[in-house]
Design a protein around this motif. Structure first.
Motif, PDB file in Angstrom:
ATOM      1  N   MET A   1       0.905  -1.130  -0.042  1.00  0.00           N
ATOM      2  CA  MET A   1       0.020  -0.037   0.026  1.00  0.00           C
ATOM      3  C   MET A   1       1.023   1.286   0.026  1.00  0.00           C
ATOM      4  SD  MET A   1      -2.895   1.216   2.610  1.00  0.00           S
ATOM      5  CE  MET A   1      -4.556   1.060   1.988  1.00  0.00           C
ATOM      6  N   ALA A   2       0.641   2.120  -0.946  1.00  0.00           N
ATOM      7  CA  ALA A   2       1.336   3.549  -0.922  1.00  0.00           C
ATOM      8  C   ALA A   2       1.039   4.480  -0.100  1.00  0.00           C
ATOM      9  CB  ALA A   2       0.994   4.008  -2.340  1.00  0.00           C
ATOM     10  N   SER A   3       1.929   5.477   0.626  1.00  0.00           N
ATOM     11  CA  SER A   3       1.897   6.307   1.649  1.00  0.00           C
ATOM     12  C   SER A   3       1.199   7.475   0.833  1.00  0.00           C
ATOM     13  CB  SER A   3       3.243   6.610   2.137  1.00  0.00           C
ATOM     14  OG  SER A   3       3.844   7.455   1.189  1.00  0.00           O
ATOM     15  N   GLN A   9       2.561  11.770  -5.353  1.00  0.00           N
ATOM     16  CA  GLN A   9       3.525  12.026  -6.251  1.00  0.00           C
ATOM     17  C   GLN A   9       3.022  11.327  -7.466  1.00  0.00           C
ATOM     18  OE1 GLN A   9       6.144  13.832  -6.520  1.00  0.00           O
ATOM     19  NE2 GLN A   9       6.203  14.710  -4.469  1.00  0.00           N
ATOM     20  N   ALA A  10       2.340  10.221  -7.371  1.00  0.00           N
ATOM     21  CA  ALA A  10       2.019   9.460  -8.737  1.00  0.00           C
ATOM     22  C   ALA A  10       0.868   9.941  -9.187  1.00  0.00           C
ATOM     23  CB  ALA A  10       1.418   8.048  -8.123  1.00  0.00           C
ATOM     24  N   TRP A  11      -0.029  10.674  -8.592  1.00  0.00           N
ATOM     25  CA  TRP A  11      -1.154  11.390  -9.170  1.00  0.00           C
ATOM     26  C   TRP A  11      -0.677  12.614  -9.821  1.00  0.00           C
ATOM     27  CZ3 TRP A  11      -5.449  11.588 -11.223  1.00  0.00           C
ATOM     28  CH2 TRP A  11      -6.154  12.873 -11.283  1.00  0.00           C
ATOM     29  N   CYS A  12       0.425  13.283  -9.261  1.00  0.00           N
ATOM     30  CA  CYS A  12       0.936  14.465  -9.975  1.00  0.00           C
ATOM     31  C   CYS A  12       1.538  13.957 -11.300  1.00  0.00           C
ATOM     32  CB  CYS A  12       1.841  15.299  -8.924  1.00  0.00           C
ATOM     33  SG  CYS A  12       2.616  16.743  -9.564  1.00  0.00           S
ATOM     34  N   GLY A  13       2.562  12.995 -11.107  1.00  0.00           N
ATOM     35  CA  GLY A  13       2.961  12.507 -12.416  1.00  0.00           C
ATOM     36  C   GLY A  13       1.786  12.251 -13.332  1.00  0.00           C
ATOM     37  N   ARG A  14       0.595  11.648 -13.026  1.00  0.00           N
ATOM     38  CA  ARG A  14      -0.322  11.215 -14.071  1.00  0.00           C
ATOM     39  C   ARG A  14      -0.848  12.515 -14.620  1.00  0.00           C
ATOM     40  NH1 ARG A  14      -4.623   6.742 -13.520  1.00  0.00           N
ATOM     41  NH2 ARG A  14      -6.245   7.158 -15.103  1.00  0.00           N
ATOM     42  N   LEU A  15      -1.202  13.549 -13.747  1.00  0.00           N
ATOM     43  CA  LEU A  15      -1.753  14.740 -14.316  1.00  0.00           C
ATOM     44  C   LEU A  15      -1.016  15.534 -15.020  1.00  0.00           C
ATOM     45  CD1 LEU A  15      -4.413  16.131 -13.877  1.00  0.00           C
ATOM     46  CD2 LEU A  15      -3.568  17.262 -11.708  1.00  0.00           C
TER      47      LEU A  15
END
Length: 96
Positions: A1-3, A9-15
């Motif tokens: 499970m991601a912190s 950070q993952a969401w920001c990259g995707r966006l």
């Protein structure tokens, strides 16, 4: 499970990818700090509004060549944070 930080950070990259802004540096912590200052100094809904307006101002400054991306974002975030604090201290808005 991601912190939560990893998830953001993952969401920001995707966006960034979806908006064709790959490679753009985003200081997620600084954005969240600005949102926190706005939420606590103005009202909670001021958080997304403040970060949006700061980002928009930074984009205009960078796009017009006034400053590079990092400088433009830093300046816009500092101005926004300052205005939030002033607003919070006075409890009222100026007629800007």
């Amino acid at each position: 499970m991601a912190s939560q930080e990893e998830e953001l950070q993952a969401w920001c990259g995707r966006l960034l990818t979806a908006l064709e802004l790959e490679g753009t540096a985003v200081d997620v912590g600084a954005v969240l700090q600005l949102a926190s200052v706005a939420a606590h100094s103005v009202v909670r809904p001021a958080a997304p509004l403040t970060t949006f307006v700061a980002g928009f101002a930074a984009g205009l400054a960078a796009g017009s060549g006034q400053a590079d991306d990092t400088v433009a974002m830093g300046a816009a975030m500092r101005v926004a944070a300052r205005e939030c604090k002033i607003y919070g201290e006075s409890g009222a808005s100026d007629d800007h």
